[in-house]
Design a protein around this motif. Structure first.
Motif, short mmCIF file in Angstrom:
data_model
loop_
_atom_site.label_atom_id
_atom_site.label_comp_id
_atom_site.label_asym_id
_atom_site.label_seq_id
_atom_site.Cartn_x
_atom_site.Cartn_y
_atom_site.Cartn_z
N MET A 49 11.48 4.36 0.09
CA MET A 49 10.76 4.45 1.37
C MET A 49 9.25 4.43 1.16
O MET A 49 8.52 3.79 1.92
CB MET A 49 11.20 5.70 2.15
N ALA A 50 8.77 5.12 0.10
CA ALA A 50 7.33 5.10 -0.21
C ALA A 50 6.88 3.68 -0.55
O ALA A 50 5.79 3.25 -0.13
CB ALA A 50 7.03 6.06 -1.35
N ASP A 56 4.07 -2.17 3.67
CA ASP A 56 3.67 -2.38 5.06
C ASP A 56 2.17 -2.20 5.23
O ASP A 56 1.52 -2.99 5.94
CB ASP A 56 4.43 -1.42 5.99
N LEU A 57 1.60 -1.19 4.61
CA LEU A 57 0.16 -0.96 4.70
C LEU A 57 -0.61 -2.11 4.04
O LEU A 57 -1.63 -2.58 4.57
CB LEU A 57 -0.23 0.36 4.04
N PRO A 63 5.71 -0.99 10.55
CA PRO A 63 6.77 -0.23 9.84
C PRO A 63 8.14 -0.58 10.41
O PRO A 63 8.31 -0.75 11.61
CB PRO A 63 6.42 1.23 10.12
N ARG A 64 9.10 -0.70 9.53
CA ARG A 64 10.46 -1.03 9.94
C ARG A 64 11.19 0.25 10.34
O ARG A 64 11.04 1.28 9.69
CB ARG A 64 11.20 -1.68 8.77
#
Length: 69
Positions: A49-50, A56-57, A63-64
């Motif tokens: 997740m990180a 994404d950033l 964000p999904r």
């Protein structure tokens, strides 16, 4: 998966149509591997997740949503 021999598909000519699926012997042979991948994924979920958030950033992606079962 049927064409790869992993799944057996049985179609019953009824109305409405009925279809059953089951794993073939080849499909069953991969179950332990998939259970291992599932365990590994659950253990490493915070890291995964990180990494997604960092991606994404970095790319400007939205964000999904995360589906939790």
């Amino acid at each position: 998966m049927e064409c790869d021999g992993m799944v057996i598909r049985i179609v019953y000519p009824t109305i409405p149509p009925r279809v059953e699926y089951e794993l073939s012997a080849l499909g069953r042979s991969v179950v332990m591997l998939m259970e291992g991948i599932k365990s590994w994924s659950e253990e490493h979920m915070p890291e995964i997740m990180a990494a997604r958030d960092a991606y994404d950033l970095r790319t400007g992606e939205e964000p999904r949503p995360v589906r939790v079962e």
